[in-house]
Design an enzyme around this catalytic site. Structure first.
Site, short mmCIF file in Angstrom:
data_model
loop_
_atom_site.label_atom_id
_atom_site.label_comp_id
_atom_site.label_asym_id
_atom_site.label_seq_id
_atom_site.Cartn_x
_atom_site.Cartn_y
_atom_site.Cartn_z
N LYS A 180 6.58 1.26 9.31
CA LYS A 180 5.55 1.33 8.28
C LYS A 180 4.22 1.80 8.87
CE LYS A 180 5.05 -2.12 5.48
NZ LYS A 180 4.71 -1.14 4.42
N ASP A 227 8.13 3.57 5.44
CA ASP A 227 8.38 4.98 5.78
C ASP A 227 9.84 5.16 6.18
OD1 ASP A 227 5.65 5.93 5.44
OD2 ASP A 227 5.24 4.50 7.04
N GLY A 260 2.54 4.70 7.51
CA GLY A 260 2.22 6.09 7.17
C GLY A 260 0.93 6.18 6.37
N ASP A 291 6.16 -4.10 -1.05
CA ASP A 291 5.56 -3.05 -0.23
C ASP A 291 6.58 -1.96 0.08
OD1 ASP A 291 3.65 -1.71 1.24
OD2 ASP A 291 3.42 -3.26 2.78
N GLY A 292 6.10 -0.78 0.34
CA GLY A 292 6.98 0.34 0.68
C GLY A 292 7.30 0.36 2.16
N SER A 328 2.28 5.08 -2.17
CA SER A 328 2.61 5.67 -3.47
C SER A 328 3.72 4.91 -4.19
CB SER A 328 3.01 7.14 -3.28
OG SER A 328 4.11 7.24 -2.40
N GLU A 375 -0.76 -5.08 6.37
CA GLU A 375 0.60 -5.26 5.82
C GLU A 375 1.40 -6.25 6.67
OE1 GLU A 375 1.28 -0.89 3.73
OE2 GLU A 375 1.88 -1.15 5.82
N LYS A 402 14.29 7.13 2.56
CA LYS A 402 13.71 6.26 3.59
C LYS A 402 14.76 5.48 4.38
CE LYS A 402 9.44 7.07 2.01
NZ LYS A 402 8.52 6.04 1.55
N THR A 459 0.85 -1.19 0.00
CA THR A 459 0.00 0.00 0.00
C THR A 459 0.88 1.24 0.00
OG1 THR A 459 -1.78 -1.13 1.16
CG2 THR A 459 -1.73 1.27 1.37
C1 5RP Z 1 1.33 2.16 4.24
C2 5RP Z 1 2.79 1.98 4.34
C3 5RP Z 1 3.61 2.44 3.20
O1 5RP Z 1 4.39 1.40 2.74
C4 5RP Z 1 4.48 3.57 3.66
O2 5RP Z 1 3.67 4.56 4.25
C5 5RP Z 1 5.28 4.17 2.51
O3 5RP Z 1 4.42 4.85 1.66
P1 5RP Z 1 4.92 5.55 0.32
O4 5RP Z 1 5.36 4.46 -0.59
O5 5RP Z 1 3.69 6.29 -0.15
O6 5RP Z 1 6.03 6.52 0.68
O7 5RP Z 1 3.33 1.44 5.27
O8 5RP Z 1 0.70 1.76 5.43
#
Ligand code: 5RP
Length: 227
Positions: A96, A86, A98, A83-84, A30, A105, A123, A28
């Site tokens: 994570k 923060d 954000g 997955d991304g 960007s 997740e 990051k 989840t």
């Molecule tokens: C969502 C998350 C995202 O992976 C994290 O916030 C990074 O987001 P982005 O890729 O928009 O910078 O943990 O719950």
């Protein structure tokens, strides 16, 4: 955000690692957005995968792209989750949530064989916690939880959707964004927070990433495997 941004480059690189027949966890945020879009393109070209989304937003995007979604009843493990994060430190510990999806997740990550963390280099940190640590709590009695967080040495903000409404997660809960910076002992903090009645999940993902893909400004990726 354009296709050549560091987040896009990392997301697309990770999506290209997915192989036919795999079960894929869809992250989840960007950065994960670019991975899901790329997977959608590959599915349109004939890639056969089943996916588990980590949020309603990612489920919606996957459906729009005709990526087949499955339930946990049908699987016991996930081959790859993309997955991304923060923040991620040198030990591959992640902060994570954000985007508010930390609970799903973490459930998805817990049965994933290869968790791929996709980030831009902003990051990467020495110490976790400059980004506020999301803690998902049940709405009932949240101030009780908040006082326990203060007793552990942190402070918090109840996440807002707008000026008059609290943010509500996909699971119907609140999020307390906590400041414990610098987090000296992330595994201990995760355990201490999870012991508080009313805490559902904590945005610390200890040793859960296997592969780190960092998108660079020059459109290349740096790939690191956890030893
Ligand atoms: C969502 C998350 C995202 O992976 C994290 O916030 C990074 O987001 P982005 O890729 O928009 O910078 O943990 O719950």
């Amino acid at each position: 955000m354009e296709q050549s941004s560091p987040k896009a480059v990392a997301g697309i690189y990770a999506a290209n690692l997915v192989e036919d027949g795999m079960v894929v966890g869809l992250g989840t945020g960007s950065t994960a957005y670019f991975a899901i879009k790329r997977l959608g393109e590959r599915v349109a070209d004939g890639l056969n995968i089943s996916a588990i989304p980590t949020s309603e937003a990612s489920a919606k995007l996957a459906k729009e792209l005709a990526i087949k979604l499955i339930d946990f009843e049908n699987i016991s493990s996930i081959d790859i989750t993309i997955d991304g994060a923060d923040e991620i430190d040198n030990n591959f510990n992640m902060l994570k949530g954000g985007g508010g999806a930390l609970l799903r997740e973490k459930v998805v990550a817990s049965i994933t064989r290869r968790q791929i963390c996709i980030v831009d280099n902003s990051k990467i940190v020495d110490k976790l916690g400059k980004f506020p640590l999301p803690v998902e709590v049940i709405p009932f009695g949240w101030p009780v939880v908040a006082r326990q967080i203060e007793a552990l040495g942190g402070n918090y903000q109840l996440r807002q959707r707008n000026i008059s409404e609290n943010y509500i997660t996909d699971n119907g809960n609140y999020i307390l964004d906590c400041n414990f910076y610098p987090i000296a002992d992330a595994p201990k903090l995760e355990k201490d927070l999870k012991m508080i009645p009313g805490v559902v999940e904590v945005g610390l993902f200890i040793q859960m990433a296997h592969t780190l893909i960092v998108g660079n400004d020059d459109r290349t990726c740096t790939v690191k495997e956890h030893k």
